[in-house]
Design an enzyme around this catalytic site. Sequence first.
Site, mmCIF file in Angstrom:
data_model
loop_
_atom_site.group_PDB
_atom_site.id
_atom_site.type_symbol
_atom_site.label_atom_id
_atom_site.label_comp_id
_atom_site.label_asym_id
_atom_site.label_seq_id
_atom_site.Cartn_x
_atom_site.Cartn_y
_atom_site.Cartn_z
ATOM 1 N N GLY A 7 -12.035 1.293 8.864
ATOM 2 C CA GLY A 7 -12.054 0.061 8.071
ATOM 3 C C GLY A 7 -10.649 -0.380 7.709
ATOM 4 O O GLY A 7 -9.684 0.387 7.822
ATOM 5 N N GLY A 10 -7.461 -0.629 2.363
ATOM 6 C CA GLY A 10 -8.057 -0.820 1.042
ATOM 7 C C GLY A 10 -9.577 -0.837 1.025
ATOM 8 O O GLY A 10 -10.181 -1.026 -0.033
ATOM 9 N N GLU A 31 -4.892 10.321 6.671
ATOM 10 C CA GLU A 31 -3.792 9.682 7.396
ATOM 11 C C GLU A 31 -2.455 10.189 6.876
ATOM 12 O O GLU A 31 -2.330 10.541 5.713
ATOM 13 C CB GLU A 31 -3.811 8.173 7.144
ATOM 14 N N TYR A 43 6.952 -2.186 6.299
ATOM 15 C CA TYR A 43 6.528 -3.313 5.454
ATOM 16 C C TYR A 43 7.715 -4.193 5.043
ATOM 17 O O TYR A 43 7.546 -5.376 4.776
ATOM 18 C CB TYR A 43 5.751 -2.820 4.229
ATOM 19 N N GLN A 54 4.120 2.516 15.312
ATOM 20 C CA GLN A 54 2.930 2.700 16.163
ATOM 21 C C GLN A 54 2.994 4.017 16.921
ATOM 22 O O GLN A 54 1.991 4.726 17.043
ATOM 23 C CB GLN A 54 2.756 1.521 17.139
ATOM 24 N N ASP A 78 -10.213 10.338 8.257
ATOM 25 C CA ASP A 78 -9.906 9.050 7.612
ATOM 26 C C ASP A 78 -9.119 8.209 8.628
ATOM 27 O O ASP A 78 -7.927 8.422 8.814
ATOM 28 C CB ASP A 78 -9.060 9.383 6.364
ATOM 29 N N GLU A 145 3.257 -1.789 -0.337
ATOM 30 C CA GLU A 145 2.136 -2.595 0.176
ATOM 31 C C GLU A 145 2.018 -3.942 -0.534
ATOM 32 O O GLU A 145 1.176 -4.755 -0.167
ATOM 33 C CB GLU A 145 0.821 -1.815 0.066
ATOM 34 N N PHE A 182 -19.808 2.914 -4.749
ATOM 35 C CA PHE A 182 -20.165 4.327 -4.529
ATOM 36 C C PHE A 182 -19.351 5.277 -5.399
ATOM 37 O O PHE A 182 -19.646 6.459 -5.477
ATOM 38 C CB PHE A 182 -20.075 4.704 -3.044
HETATM 39 N N1 LIG Z 1 -16.268 1.688 -4.077
HETATM 40 C C1 LIG Z 1 -15.166 1.588 -4.818
HETATM 41 N N2 LIG Z 1 -15.244 1.180 -6.095
HETATM 42 C C2 LIG Z 1 -14.151 1.059 -6.847
HETATM 43 N N3 LIG Z 1 -12.902 1.327 -6.436
HETATM 44 C C3 LIG Z 1 -12.760 1.751 -5.178
HETATM 45 C C4 LIG Z 1 -13.879 1.900 -4.296
HETATM 46 N N4 LIG Z 1 -13.428 2.331 -3.094
HETATM 47 C C5 LIG Z 1 -12.084 2.434 -3.228
HETATM 48 N N5 LIG Z 1 -11.704 2.099 -4.470
HETATM 49 C C6 LIG Z 1 -10.320 2.054 -4.959
HETATM 50 O O1 LIG Z 1 -9.617 1.137 -4.122
HETATM 51 C C7 LIG Z 1 -8.319 1.636 -3.789
HETATM 52 C C8 LIG Z 1 -8.209 1.753 -2.267
HETATM 53 O O2 LIG Z 1 -9.129 2.717 -1.797
HETATM 54 P P1 LIG Z 1 -8.766 3.738 -0.624
HETATM 55 O O3 LIG Z 1 -9.867 4.748 -0.567
HETATM 56 O O4 LIG Z 1 -7.371 4.249 -0.792
HETATM 57 O O5 LIG Z 1 -8.854 2.747 0.621
HETATM 58 P P2 LIG Z 1 -8.394 2.969 2.123
HETATM 59 O O6 LIG Z 1 -8.231 4.446 2.349
HETATM 60 O O7 LIG Z 1 -9.495 2.374 2.944
HETATM 61 O O8 LIG Z 1 -7.121 2.200 2.260
HETATM 62 C C9 LIG Z 1 -8.168 2.954 -4.508
HETATM 63 O O9 LIG Z 1 -7.472 2.686 -5.711
HETATM 64 C C10 LIG Z 1 -9.605 3.390 -4.796
HETATM 65 O O10 LIG Z 1 -9.693 4.156 -5.971
HETATM 66 N N1 LIG Z 2 -1.404 1.942 13.265
HETATM 67 C C1 LIG Z 2 -0.977 1.391 12.107
HETATM 68 N N2 LIG Z 2 -0.091 0.373 12.135
HETATM 69 C C2 LIG Z 2 0.371 -0.209 11.004
HETATM 70 N N3 LIG Z 2 0.032 0.200 9.781
HETATM 71 C C3 LIG Z 2 -0.861 1.215 9.711
HETATM 72 C C4 LIG Z 2 -1.405 1.849 10.847
HETATM 73 N N4 LIG Z 2 -2.255 2.820 10.430
HETATM 74 C C5 LIG Z 2 -2.236 2.792 9.094
HETATM 75 N N5 LIG Z 2 -1.386 1.839 8.664
HETATM 76 C C6 LIG Z 2 -0.994 1.548 7.280
HETATM 77 C C7 LIG Z 2 -1.902 0.660 6.484
HETATM 78 C C8 LIG Z 2 -1.694 1.157 5.071
HETATM 79 O O1 LIG Z 2 -0.552 0.542 4.493
HETATM 80 C C9 LIG Z 2 -1.386 2.637 5.256
HETATM 81 C C10 LIG Z 2 -2.574 3.530 5.002
HETATM 82 O O2 LIG Z 2 -3.765 2.968 5.543
HETATM 83 P P1 LIG Z 2 -5.084 2.815 4.636
HETATM 84 O O3 LIG Z 2 -5.968 1.863 5.382
HETATM 85 O O4 LIG Z 2 -4.677 2.326 3.293
HETATM 86 O O5 LIG Z 2 -5.647 4.200 4.574
HETATM 87 O O6 LIG Z 2 -0.956 2.793 6.579
#
Ligand SMILES: Nc1ncnc2c1ncn2[C@@H]1O[C@H](COP(=O)(O)OP(=O)(O)O)[C@@H](O)[C@H]1O
Ligand SMILES: Nc1ncnc2c1ncn2[C@H]1C[C@H](O)[C@@H](COP(=O)(O)O)O1
Length: 204
Positions: A7, A10, A31, A43, A54, A78, A145, A182
């Site tokens: 996904g 965030g 990751e 960034y 990459q 993840d 970010e 969740f």
């Molecule tokens: N279902 C949810 N409800 C509330 N907050 C969430 C939920 N899922 C994620 N978050 C919050 O959103 C932020 C991003 O989640 P994260 O798990 O790090 O996303 P990703 O790994 O997809 O980038 C974190 O601060 C997390 O605590």
């Molecule tokens: N392949 C990728 N290219 C650019 N940026 C990437 C890649 N894989 C992960 N990222 C970045 C996006 C976020 O800033 C962090 C962590 O990913 P997240 O979806 O928040 O777990 O790395």
Amino acid sequence: MHIAVTGNIGAGKTTLTTMLSKHYGWEAQFEDVDHNPYLEDFYADMSKWSFALQIYFLGSRFRQVKEIRDSGKSVIQDRTIYEDAHIFAENLNDMELLTDRDFANYSSVFHLMKSFVSAPDLLIYLKSDVPNLVKKIYKRGRDYEASISIEYLSKLNQKYESWIAEYSEGKLLVIEVDDLDFVERPEDFGLILQRIETELHGLF
Ligand SMILES: Nc1ncnc2c1ncn2[C@@H]1O[C@H](COP(=O)(O)OP(=O)(O)O)[C@@H](O)[C@H]1O
Ligand SMILES: Nc1ncnc2c1ncn2[C@H]1C[C@H](O)[C@@H](COP(=O)(O)O)O1
């Protein structure tokens, strides 16, 4: 068994991966973000650092896939190697932040690696709209970010939608996370568990 959570930035992958790992006793693979030598620079200047980032993510993700295969354990991962190529690298190329020459070079390495990679037994896609992604990225509060644009997130979301629509490598579960909480609502987490168990019927 290999489960992967996929996904946009965030969407909640790390949060759900952690919760599922605790619930089922699966080993979690995250990751490489906190010790990533390129992410912060990327960034700040995407065009300059896109190729290096990459290649770094590709190597790191391939290492994970190898570890999953060698360990023989049940692992929840993840994000997948597919997303690096089909979502991020492709999008950077579309946005002209990764040159055609670098993208071709990257793609040839990716295709070689892909021939050694098995698809996860189950891919869980966390689908979320851009305003909700923005809120969660803000809540997480990684300084570097803050520069992520709505345009960048929207383009990534479009790529995710096309890739998921065509995904046929293995079982797929799509979870619309904007309708769920969740983290705070055990009943919502329970719904996700039920759907996973239905998909993995026979593998538990
Ligand atoms: N279902 C949810 N409800 C509330 N907050 C969430 C939920 N899922 C994620 N978050 C919050 O959103 C932020 C991003 O989640 P994260 O798990 O790090 O996303 P990703 O790994 O997809 O980038 C974190 O601060 C997390 O605590
Ligand atoms: N392949 C990728 N290219 C650019 N940026 C990437 C890649 N894989 C992960 N990222 C970045 C996006 C976020 O800033 C962090 C962590 O990913 P997240 O979806 O928040 O777990 O790395």
